[in-house]
Design a protein around this motif. Sequence first.
Motif, PDB file in Angstrom:
ATOM      1  N   LEU A 244       2.304  29.860  11.336  1.00 39.32           N
ATOM      2  CA  LEU A 244       1.135  30.737  11.275  1.00 39.32           C
ATOM      3  C   LEU A 244       0.806  31.153   9.852  1.00 39.32           C
ATOM      4  N   ALA A 245       1.571  30.631   8.852  1.00 41.00           N
ATOM      5  CA  ALA A 245       1.404  31.061   7.458  1.00 41.00           C
ATOM      6  C   ALA A 245       1.567  32.571   7.352  1.00 41.00           C
ATOM      7  N   SER A 246       2.541  33.092   8.083  1.00 42.50           N
ATOM      8  CA  SER A 246       2.882  34.500   8.057  1.00 42.50           C
ATOM      9  C   SER A 246       4.316  34.603   7.534  1.00 42.50           C
ATOM     10  N   SER A 247       4.833  35.804   7.467  1.00 42.78           N
ATOM     11  CA  SER A 247       6.220  35.971   7.040  1.00 42.78           C
ATOM     12  C   SER A 247       6.853  37.122   7.794  1.00 42.78           C
ATOM     13  N   ILE A 248       8.187  37.188   7.758  1.00 42.98           N
ATOM     14  CA  ILE A 248       8.940  38.224   8.475  1.00 42.98           C
ATOM     15  C   ILE A 248       9.720  39.064   7.485  1.00 42.98           C
ATOM     16  N   HIS A 249       9.648  40.362   7.665  1.00 39.74           N
ATOM     17  CA  HIS A 249      10.461  41.278   6.870  1.00 39.74           C
ATOM     18  C   HIS A 249      11.429  41.983   7.800  1.00 39.74           C
ATOM     19  N   TYR A 250      12.720  41.923   7.465  1.00 40.02           N
ATOM     20  CA  TYR A 250      13.737  42.596   8.269  1.00 40.02           C
ATOM     21  C   TYR A 250      14.181  43.874   7.558  1.00 40.02           C
ATOM     22  N   CYS A 251      14.126  44.977   8.278  1.00 45.15           N
ATOM     23  CA  CYS A 251      14.543  46.252   7.701  1.00 45.15           C
ATOM     24  C   CYS A 251      16.034  46.234   7.391  1.00 45.15           C
ATOM     25  N   ARG A 252      16.398  46.855   6.297  1.00 47.53           N
ATOM     26  CA  ARG A 252      17.817  46.999   6.001  1.00 47.53           C
ATOM     27  C   ARG A 252      18.464  47.917   7.033  1.00 47.53           C
ATOM     28  N   PRO A 253      19.738  47.662   7.386  1.00 48.70           N
ATOM     29  CA  PRO A 253      20.412  48.525   8.359  1.00 48.70           C
ATOM     30  C   PRO A 253      20.391  49.992   7.923  1.00 48.70           C
ATOM     31  N   TYR A 254      20.275  50.886   8.893  1.00 49.07           N
ATOM     32  CA  TYR A 254      20.316  52.329   8.678  1.00 49.07           C
ATOM     33  C   TYR A 254      19.127  52.826   7.840  1.00 49.07           C
ATOM     34  N   THR A 255      17.945  52.183   8.010  1.00 54.07           N
ATOM     35  CA  THR A 255      16.732  52.659   7.347  1.00 54.07           C
ATOM     36  C   THR A 255      15.633  52.838   8.400  1.00 54.07           C
TER      37      THR A 255
END
Length: 408
Positions: A244-255
């Motif tokens: 989809l020409a998109s991207s994923i951001h994963y939150c850092r643990p405990y944020t």
Amino acid sequence: MTKVNRNEQNEAIAMFRYNIIAPLITQPDQFESDHAFFEIRSKEKFTYIDGRVLSVSASTIERRYYKYRKDGLNAIKPQRRSDFGKRRKVDGDIYDKVATLKTNFPRMSATKIFNDLYSSGNHGFSLSTINRLVNEIKKSANTTTNSEMLRYERAHINEVWCGDSTTVWADSLKEKPSKLFIIALIDDASRLITCAKVFENDNSINLMEVLKSGISKYGIPSVLNFDNGKNYRNKQLELISAKLASSIHYCRPYTPTAKAKIERWFRTLKDGWSCNGLKTIEEIQSSLDSFVFAYNNKTHSSLKGKTPAERFNMELNVVRYLNNEQKKNAFLFEVERKVSIDCVVKVESEEYQVPYQYSNQRIKIFYEPNLSHVYIQNADSKPLEIFKLNKVANSKAKREKLTDILGE
């Protein structure tokens, strides 16, 4: 020792490379020029698939960016080295092995690590190399990575969607209280709930259903923001985002502040909605849809008197809708499997029959997450649907063939 699947490794490397160039693809207006983006990214650090932290030169980022723009994800997969099969001076995973030992056994000396690795068959490096790696690991462990937390809001719709799940209890669905899961997506700029669905299980297949429904109605987000749960951090989701020409951001643990808007909406949901007294999943979903519609059309304090729907509709010109090819292929899962000698292949523990010409070969399989349709690519690179193994039908087909031969 686990055997490394080279194709899976190459796909992981391609995703690593894509995530570096993704901001320029999904949010090009955020940068003064392509060259400025390449320089900015070359100064950042990235975690490689084997755990190493490294930087990438501006020229390499530029080359991979234009390769992706021309030929897609396959163009940035690694090609086999010209010196394939020849021994390298130092194995690429030595850092990872040293880091694992030092983490599990903090008091282990560099000499002891060197001897353990050497006796395990890891050769081609010196004690001084292990000393250097140990010092890097110790220095990294003593450096804080905490960052300032600020309240923020995206300037435009579909820049970022945040997704998460929560639990609710239904008192009339079964004879005793039943635990259900609601998976929802929220647009950061408008606070619009782009999709919310109720399920009996919280898994990646149900997440894909929510994602597909939301994107089909409201367009493609540039960034998807998730936590590190196993339902969200998986290869299939990363492949879909690349298509989809998109991207994923994963939150850092405990944020938890990184997904504060979706958490706040879940609290609003639980304060103002209940599924008690509803007897089927369909009734619960219908009630949830009504709540979401009312929320999306109610004025929001942070939107200066506008409703989420009104705020979203102000920028419909920036929405990237799915094209025909993306509608058909973007949300298909992909796996590689070895076909048995009798032309059977397994997908999600189900057996499927494939044409005889693929016997004993490795093939790529594309399928709907719920297995409603399963495909392979034929010789013309076109999708060919395959179906579940039917042993009874196969036995009749063999008898009919034998009768034809004897009759002739």
